[in-house]
Design an enzyme around this catalytic site. Structure first.
Site, PDB file in Angstrom:
ATOM      1  CD  GLU B  50      -1.746  -2.393   1.544  1.00  0.00           C
ATOM      2  OE1 GLU B  50      -0.546  -2.628   1.810  1.00  0.00           O
ATOM      3  OE2 GLU B  50      -2.659  -3.237   1.693  1.00  0.00           O
ATOM      4  CG  PHE B 112      -8.400  -9.975  12.177  1.00  0.00           C
ATOM      5  CD1 PHE B 112      -7.084 -10.307  12.480  1.00  0.00           C
ATOM      6  CD2 PHE B 112      -8.806 -10.004  10.854  1.00  0.00           C
ATOM      7  CE1 PHE B 112      -6.196 -10.689  11.478  1.00  0.00           C
ATOM      8  CE2 PHE B 112      -7.920 -10.378   9.846  1.00  0.00           C
ATOM      9  CZ  PHE B 112      -6.616 -10.717  10.161  1.00  0.00           C
ATOM     10  CD  GLN B 113      -6.377  -7.557   8.548  1.00  0.00           C
ATOM     11  OE1 GLN B 113      -7.339  -7.328   7.824  1.00  0.00           O
ATOM     12  NE2 GLN B 113      -5.233  -8.053   8.087  1.00  0.00           N
ATOM     13  CE  LYS B 162     -16.620  -7.304   5.616  1.00  0.00           C
ATOM     14  NZ  LYS B 162     -15.873  -8.531   5.998  1.00  0.00           N
ATOM     15  CG  MET B 471      22.227  12.139   1.122  1.00  0.00           C
ATOM     16  SD  MET B 471      23.348  13.314   0.362  1.00  0.00           S
ATOM     17  CE  MET B 471      22.345  13.936  -0.978  1.00  0.00           C
TER      18      MET B 471
HETATM   19  C1  LIG Z   1      12.567   5.472   4.197  1.00  0.00           C
HETATM   20  C2  LIG Z   1      13.855   6.162   4.412  1.00  0.00           C
HETATM   21  N1  LIG Z   1      14.793   5.617   5.215  1.00  0.00           N
HETATM   22  C3  LIG Z   1      15.987   6.239   5.396  1.00  0.00           C
HETATM   23  C4  LIG Z   1      16.245   7.438   4.779  1.00  0.00           C
HETATM   24  C5  LIG Z   1      17.559   8.153   5.020  1.00  0.00           C
HETATM   25  N2  LIG Z   1      18.319   8.237   3.755  1.00  0.00           N
HETATM   26  C6  LIG Z   1      18.318   9.344   2.997  1.00  0.00           C
HETATM   27  S1  LIG Z   1      19.187   9.170   1.599  1.00  0.00           S
HETATM   28  C7  LIG Z   1      19.632   7.606   2.006  1.00  0.00           C
HETATM   29  C8  LIG Z   1      20.504   6.798   1.102  1.00  0.00           C
HETATM   30  C9  LIG Z   1      19.833   6.444  -0.159  1.00  0.00           C
HETATM   31  O1  LIG Z   1      20.616   5.478  -0.806  1.00  0.00           O
HETATM   32  P1  LIG Z   1      20.374   5.115  -2.308  1.00  0.00           P
HETATM   33  O2  LIG Z   1      18.936   4.913  -2.558  1.00  0.00           O
HETATM   34  O3  LIG Z   1      21.279   4.034  -2.704  1.00  0.00           O
HETATM   35  O4  LIG Z   1      20.739   6.470  -3.050  1.00  0.00           O
HETATM   36  P2  LIG Z   1      22.166   7.181  -3.193  1.00  0.00           P
HETATM   37  O5  LIG Z   1      22.227   8.237  -2.131  1.00  0.00           O
HETATM   38  O6  LIG Z   1      23.217   6.128  -3.016  1.00  0.00           O
HETATM   39  O7  LIG Z   1      22.137   7.766  -4.558  1.00  0.00           O
HETATM   40  C10 LIG Z   1      19.092   7.240   3.247  1.00  0.00           C
HETATM   41  C11 LIG Z   1      19.317   5.940   3.918  1.00  0.00           C
HETATM   42  C12 LIG Z   1      15.229   7.978   3.987  1.00  0.00           C
HETATM   43  N3  LIG Z   1      15.360   9.156   3.370  1.00  0.00           N
HETATM   44  N4  LIG Z   1      14.080   7.310   3.786  1.00  0.00           N
END
Ligand SMILES: Cc1ncc(C[n+]2csc(CCOP(=O)(O)OP(=O)(O)O)c2C)c(N)n1
Ligand SMILES: [Mg+2]
Lengths: 175, 578
Positions: B50, B112-113, B162, B471
């Site tokens: 979802e 439930f749920q 529901k 990042m």
């Molecule tokens: C759901 C979620 N969890 C953690 C983060 C923290 N976060 C921001 S950028 C990133 C790395 C993303 O890695 P990737 O998708 O490989 O992209 P890259 O930066 O390597 O291009 C993380 C863990 C986030 N933004 N969203």
């Protein structure tokens, strides 16, 4: 600084939760919050006392306005208002002399003793914050067993309706 | 008067609201609803999670401007929608999320749920409803769509038990809403507009910062006319990218944490900032006490609460960007700022920020994005995920056409891009849609590849595989002495993965193969995926370190240490995370 806000809200389920959530999410401490019916069916009125800088309070008012169920919000802090709160105070009172003293004290504050037991009395008093605090100070030496305050309700003096007075000001400030 | 079931009333009402596509997944609490739904002429897109449905509805809404609709069952269906609802809230995306709920007589029994869906979503929706009586349903749907799309758009959730979907009621769709507490202001206050115009006319170094509000209000032409009449350079926010053509001579890039050096300098030196449809996000402003220190700020937004929230304004104007810009353009005298333009051009020459080699030595991600720009002539729609690849796409692709850059700015959930791209492609079947994603983010929602195939959507996926949560790795390298913690990833064979879904997929590891692969993918009639095996430790620059001001923009790793010492003196604390 303490601000007194008056909010008119639609009487929908969850409206209190929405308002309370908003305050906690934006990091605001509510000193007191009262809710009650108004002259209009399906509309409730909240009086909220908060502590915060003016700009913060303005932000909270704007955020309150974003809630769909909130109809009007006014900061009545600087208005001439009637502010009232009701307190019930159970005071330790083992002797008849104490009882007379306490009844006299209450009377000075236009309060009264509303319940008597062998070693305690309940004092009822209404007024603004300051008045209740002062009476509490006077009663403290006897020993306060229990106390409850309703929180402040507030209404602008004169013939104008509370919400309208400040609403005009708010809209102007918002541009 | 017709007597209909709640499910029928919902479907009839959705038709009345112009809904044609619903993204969702069935479950116990919505089986009767699904039974009815499939007798109506909706396109139902079956997500595989979802979260996917909520991002699809989001992408669909952003690209079409219509309200996106997603649907889930009670409990886990609802909780899975949460990330996408929060995304829509942060980025002001019009959405209606519909969730099933346990029957009214079981509410509160920990059935439930059962989850308190309205409780959970209260802070991440513009408004939400729990419909306890089928007689309220039509009104609630009417209000929900009105609220979602009116004023500052946002998500509205309708939780339907529901038994409410199976109970009968007479059906008339209300012709109007009665919401006395919801009356957004559209026209700007005339006096404020005049005041703004005088400030603008007196300014020596004015700039415009245009945000998502331009795109949401469709104020592209109005923004352009205003900028051209006043000859004021235009910056956008990250979400404002593609609100103004990037090849326009007045375009000055975007400021903030990974913005262009000259854009950050423009903010730091401007004496008059016209901020439209943006909310002074911390990623844009840098350290607040040093933000636009010389500027009188004119802030235009449809949401009064944004004005003065983070930054004091000289002239706040509440109103819709389109209307206010129109009024402002009428009011203001034509302008001309040759000295200022000269200064800006100078910064741009000295600090180009986006300069790339003709041909890099290694698989450089920004260069690959630039190749994509050349291959598509700036005409594709890019839907980007979160992380380094997102920033490089925003920097190195030059968006020409309105509303062609789709990304999640406020919440920044990894896994956004693929499902959002699906929503975008469904909303605009004739557009060339590229999903730009990292290896980390891709793995958060890759289950939606099934939807790509099932719905026959020609989305092209550019997967930037650097083997890292890049990042975060960049932050650890620059600000935590290279102590890499939880960022290196084992990855599957993405080519085999793509093929397992029946999606033509290639791996590119050589610079010379990049362009060919892009052309190959573009030539495929249907979805295609390219895994770019990119340089593992490339960094995104420019960068404003956390806690730093925009003046303290750094352009390479060597500048980090000395700059951070300065910043530490200035703030003595941290100011945010990835
Ligand atoms: C759901 C979620 N969890 C953690 C983060 C923290 N976060 C921001 S950028 C990133 C790395 C993303 O890695 P990737 O998708 O490989 O992209 P890259 O930066 O390597 O291009 C993380 C863990 C986030 N933004 N969203
Ligand atoms: Mg990565």
């Amino acid at each position: 600084m303490k601000h007194t806000l008056v909010a008119l809200v639609e009487n929908q389920p969850g409206v209190l939760q929405r308002v309370a959530n908003l305050f906690s999410r934006r990091g605001f401490n509510i000193e007191s919050l009262t809710v009650g019916h108004t002259e209009t069916e399906r509309t409730s009125r909240m009086t909220i006392v908060v502590d915060g800088a003016k700009t913060q309070v303005e932000q909270v008012i704007k955020q309150l306005y974003k809630l769909i169920d909130v109809l009007r919000v006014s900061d009545v802090t600087d208005d001439r208002t009637v502010e009232r709160e009701l307190a019930l105070i159970k005071v330790h009172c083992p002797s008849a002399t104490n009882r007379v003293e306490i009844a006299n004290l209450a009377e000075i504050f236009r309060g009264r003793v509303v319940d008597v037991a062998p070693d305690a009395v309940i004092v009822e008093v209404t007024g603004n914050d300051e008045k209740i605090d002062t009476l509490l100070g006077m009663l403290r030496p006897y020993g306060i067993k229990e106390m409850v305050r309703t929180g402040v309700i507030s209404m602008v003096r004169g013939s104008q309706v509370t919400a309208r007075v400040t609403d005009a000001r708010m809209l102007d400030a918002a541009g | 008067m017709q007597r209909l079931t709640g499910a029928q009333i919902l479907c009839e009402s959705l038709l009345k609201e112009g809904v044609d596509t619903i993204f969702g997944m069935p479950g116990g609490a919505v089986i009767p609803l699904y039974d009815t739904l499939f007798q109506y002429p909706f396109r139902h897109v079956l997500c595989r999670h979802e979260q996917g449905a909520s991002h699809m509805a989001d992408g669909y809404a952003r690209i079409t401007g219509k309200v996106g609709v997603c649907l889930g069952t009670s409990g886990p269906g609802a909780t899975n929608l949460v990330t996408g609802i929060a995304t829509a809230m942060m980025d002001s995306v019009p959405m209606v999320a519909i969730t099933g709920q346990v029957p009214t007589y079981m509410i509160g029994k920990d059935a439930f749920q059962e989850t308190d869906t309205t409780g959970i979503t209260m802070p991440i929706t513009k408004h939400n409803y729990l419909v306890m009586d089928v007689n309220d349903l039509a009104r609630v749907v009417k209000e929900a769509f009105h609220i979602a799309r009116t004023g500052r758009p946002g998500p509205v959730l309708i939780d339907i038990p529901k038994d409410v979907t199976t109970n009968f009621a007479s059906y008339v769709y209300p012709s109007r809403v009665h919401l006395p507490g919801f009356r957004p202001r559209v026209q700007g206050h005339a006096r404020q507009v005049r005041q703004a115009a005088r400030l603008i006319e007196a300014a020596k170094r004015p700039i415009i910062i245009a945000g998502h509000g331009i795109i949401l209000s469709g104020a592209f032409a109005e923004l352009r006319e205003f900028a051209e009449k006043t000859q004021i350079p235009v910056l956008t926010t990250l979400l404002g990218i593609s609100a103004f053509p990037e090849t326009h001579p007045l375009y000055l890039g975007w400021p903030g944490m990974h913005g262009m050096y000259y854009a950050n300098m423009a903010i730091s030196h401007t004496d008059c900032m016209v901020a439209v449809g943006m909310r002074m996000d911390d990623r844009v402003t840098g350290r607040l006490n040093a933000f636009a220190p010389h500027a009188q700020i004119i802030h235009i937004d449809i949401d009064p609460a944004e004005l003065g929230k983070n930054v004091p304004t000289a002239v706040p104007i509440v109103g819709d960007a389109k209307h206010v810009l129109e009024a402002l353009t009428d009011e203001v005298k034509p302008g001309h700022h040759p000295d200022w333009m000269q200064t800006l051009a100078q910064w741009r020459i000295q600090h180009p920020s986006l300069a790339l080699p003709e041909r890099p030595e290694t698989m450089s991600s920004p260069w690959i994005i630039r190749e994509l720009y050349h291959a598509t002539e700036g005409k594709a729609v890019l839907v980007t995920d979160v992380g380094q690849a997102q920033m490089w796409a925003a920097q190195h692709y030059f968006f020409e056409r309105p509303n062609t850059h789709v990304t999640s700015g406020g919440l920044g959930p990894m896994g956004y891009a693929l499902p959002a791209a699906i929503g975008v492609q469904i909303g605009k079947p004739d557009e060339e849609v590229w999903c730009i994603t990292g290896d980390g983010g891709f793995q958060m929602t890759l289950e939606e590849l099934s939807v790509l195939v099932e719905e026959k959507l020609p989305v092209k996926i550019a997967l930037f595989n650097n083997g890292y949560l890049g990042m975060v790795r960049q932050w650890q390298q620059l600000f935590f002495d290279r102590r890499y913690a939880g960022v290196k990833m084992w990855n599957p064979d993405f080519v085999k993965l793509g093929e397992a879904y029946g999606i033509p997929t290639v791996r590119v590891s050589q610079v010379d193969d990049v362009r060919n692969a892009l052309d190959w993918a573009r030539g495929i009639d249907g979805p295609a995926m390219i895994e770019f095996v990119v340089e593992a430790e490339e960094n995104v620059f420019p960068m404003v370190p956390p806690g730093a001001s925009l003046q303290e923009t750094i352009e390479n790793a060597e500048e980090v240490a000395p700059k951070m010492r300065q910043v530490a003196v200035a703030v003595g604390g941290d100011a945010g995370g990835v």
